[in-house]
Design an enzyme around this catalytic site. Structure first.
Site, PDB file in Angstrom:
ATOM      1  N   ARG A 126      54.672  55.374  35.127  1.00 16.51           N
ATOM      2  CA  ARG A 126      54.641  56.362  36.203  1.00 16.51           C
ATOM      3  C   ARG A 126      55.988  56.483  36.912  1.00 16.51           C
ATOM      4  O   ARG A 126      56.063  56.692  38.119  1.00 16.51           O
ATOM      5  CB  ARG A 126      53.537  56.029  37.217  1.00 16.51           C
ATOM      6  CG  ARG A 126      52.140  55.985  36.647  1.00 16.51           C
ATOM      7  CD  ARG A 126      51.703  57.333  36.067  1.00 16.51           C
ATOM      8  NE  ARG A 126      50.400  57.184  35.445  1.00 16.51           N
ATOM      9  CZ  ARG A 126      50.225  56.851  34.170  1.00 16.51           C
ATOM     10  NH1 ARG A 126      51.272  56.662  33.373  1.00 16.51           N
ATOM     11  NH2 ARG A 126      49.022  56.725  33.662  1.00 16.51           N
ATOM     12  N   SER A 160      44.588  60.490  40.897  1.00 17.70           N
ATOM     13  CA  SER A 160      44.752  59.076  41.246  1.00 17.70           C
ATOM     14  C   SER A 160      45.775  58.959  42.378  1.00 17.70           C
ATOM     15  O   SER A 160      46.936  59.327  42.209  1.00 17.70           O
ATOM     16  CB  SER A 160      45.225  58.278  40.030  1.00 17.70           C
ATOM     17  OG  SER A 160      44.271  58.351  38.994  1.00 17.70           O
ATOM     18  N   GLU A 175      50.826  57.176  44.511  1.00 20.53           N
ATOM     19  CA  GLU A 175      51.387  57.919  43.379  1.00 20.53           C
ATOM     20  C   GLU A 175      51.956  59.272  43.818  1.00 20.53           C
ATOM     21  O   GLU A 175      53.028  59.658  43.353  1.00 20.53           O
ATOM     22  CB  GLU A 175      50.312  58.097  42.297  1.00 20.53           C
ATOM     23  CG  GLU A 175      50.838  58.665  41.000  1.00 20.53           C
ATOM     24  CD  GLU A 175      49.844  58.527  39.855  1.00 20.53           C
ATOM     25  OE1 GLU A 175      49.832  59.436  39.007  1.00 20.53           O
ATOM     26  OE2 GLU A 175      49.094  57.532  39.808  1.00 20.53           O
TER      27      GLU A 175
END
Length: 351
Positions: free
Chosen positions: A160, A239, A343
């Site tokens: 990520r 998420s 995130e």
């Protein structure tokens, strides 16, 4: 280019949150994107780049600068080589590659947002990451003042993360190039256990790419991860927290906390994450810390379908969302000694 002043930004995000921008520019070509960025840089105006808005948390005060909405289009397929303009809808692009019988991104179906955002976050789900198929990223380098092409290695992809996320003030993604696989209409080998179970196959097997895509879409929809304006569980950024990656020492300390809280038989999810590192599940941590599906009494709550998604139930403000996020972070840390990391990108606010 379209230019608006005191323009609402909330409708451009999947959270539907955030105040207005002093100026909103919508660019439909690469040249317009570059011109808008250069104009902001030359005048010293703060710049916010917006693609699909699926990974943004914008403060209630809005953005006192130029918000640049990238609305470029372009889908070019040459054999197994794919080039996408940054503004292309990602989920639609995945569907088109599957229709062409190609494999490599079929398990990334249903992820909201634009193609240009995928290398920034190294978007991944259900056993696939874009870093495994991206060959090059074309970007405007604000430091050099020119358009550059970066190889996969130069993008410095990790979980990520990427060069673009590490240096958000330097690069504006214009185009993304991929190399897919012609497996005769079959998918890439299925890696994710949940996907394999749903398909009734063993990990490592292939299935028709269209079947893999349809299965992932059903799994995502069941978790509120496919956009639906009528479903407040999808008024989210998907998420909200990344899965923590712990060193061996931190993981041992974490296991001790798990046993103390849940008993000697409790075993948290664990996945190898490189030498001396273990990844665990943020969703598991949130749930076991007491933040179950639907948690919250206000207008921002945890999704009723998935503990990893924080949602706007229709009347929330960004501050409502941040208060919930901070509560979850503090609760997980108190319970397990692990600090969750958000995130989505925050604009004008901090978790």
């Amino acid at each position: 280019m379209q230019v608006l002043h005191d323009a609402p930004l909330a409708p451009l995000t999947t959270f539907r949150l955030g105040g207005p921008a002093a100026r909103l520019v919508t660019a439909t070509t690469d040249a317009e994107v570059v011109a808008a960025v250069r104009a902001a840089d030359e005048s010293g105006t703060p710049l916010l780049v917006i693609g699909g808005g699926s990974n943004l948390v914008i403060g209630d005060e809005g953005f006192d600068g130029t918000a640049l909405r990238i609305a470029t289009t372009g889908f070019a397929l040459d054999g197994t080589d794919l080039e996408l303009a940054a503004g292309e809808n990602w989920s639609d692009a995945v569907a088109r590659t599957v229709d062409a019988g190609l494999a490599g991104i079929e398990c990334l179906a249903g992820i909201p947002g634009s193609a240009g955002a995928t290398p920034i976050q190294n978007v991944g789900a259900y056993g696939q990451e874009v870093s495994t198929t991206i060959t090059e990223v074309v970007a405007y380098d604000r430091t050099l003042g020119e358009t550059v092409t970066l190889t996969n290695a130069e993008c410095a992809f990790s979980y990520r993360h990427s060069l673009f996320k590490d240096r958000p003030e330097r690069y504006v993604v214009l185009r993304v190039r991929f190399r897919l696989e012609d497996a005769g209409g079959l998918s890439a080998p299925i890696k994710y256990a949940e996907t394999a179970r749903s398909l009734g196959v063993e990990a490592g097997e292939r299935v028709p790419a269209a079947t893999a895509r349809e299965t992932v879409l059903k799994l995502r929809a069941g978790k509120g991860m496919v956009l639906d304006p009528a479903d407040h569980d999808t008024w989210s950024a998907g998420s909200f927290f990344t899965n923590p990656i712990l060193t061996d020492a931190a993981y041992e300390a974490f296991l001790g906390r798990v046993r103390d809280r849940l008993g000697a038989e409790a075993v948290p999810p664990a996945y190898p994450a490189g030498e001396g590192r273990t990844k665990t599940s943020a969703a598991w941590l949130i749930d076991k810390a007491g933040f179950t599906k639907g948690y919250g009494a206000g207008p921002a709550r945890i999704s009723t379908k998935h503990t990893l998604a924080l949602t706007n139930r229709g009347e929330a403000t960004t501050e409502d969302l941040l208060a919930l996020a901070r509560e979850v972070v503090a609760g997980v840390h108190a319970a397990f000694g692990v600090t969750l990391v958000n995130e989505p990108v925050t604009v004008g606010v901090r978790i």
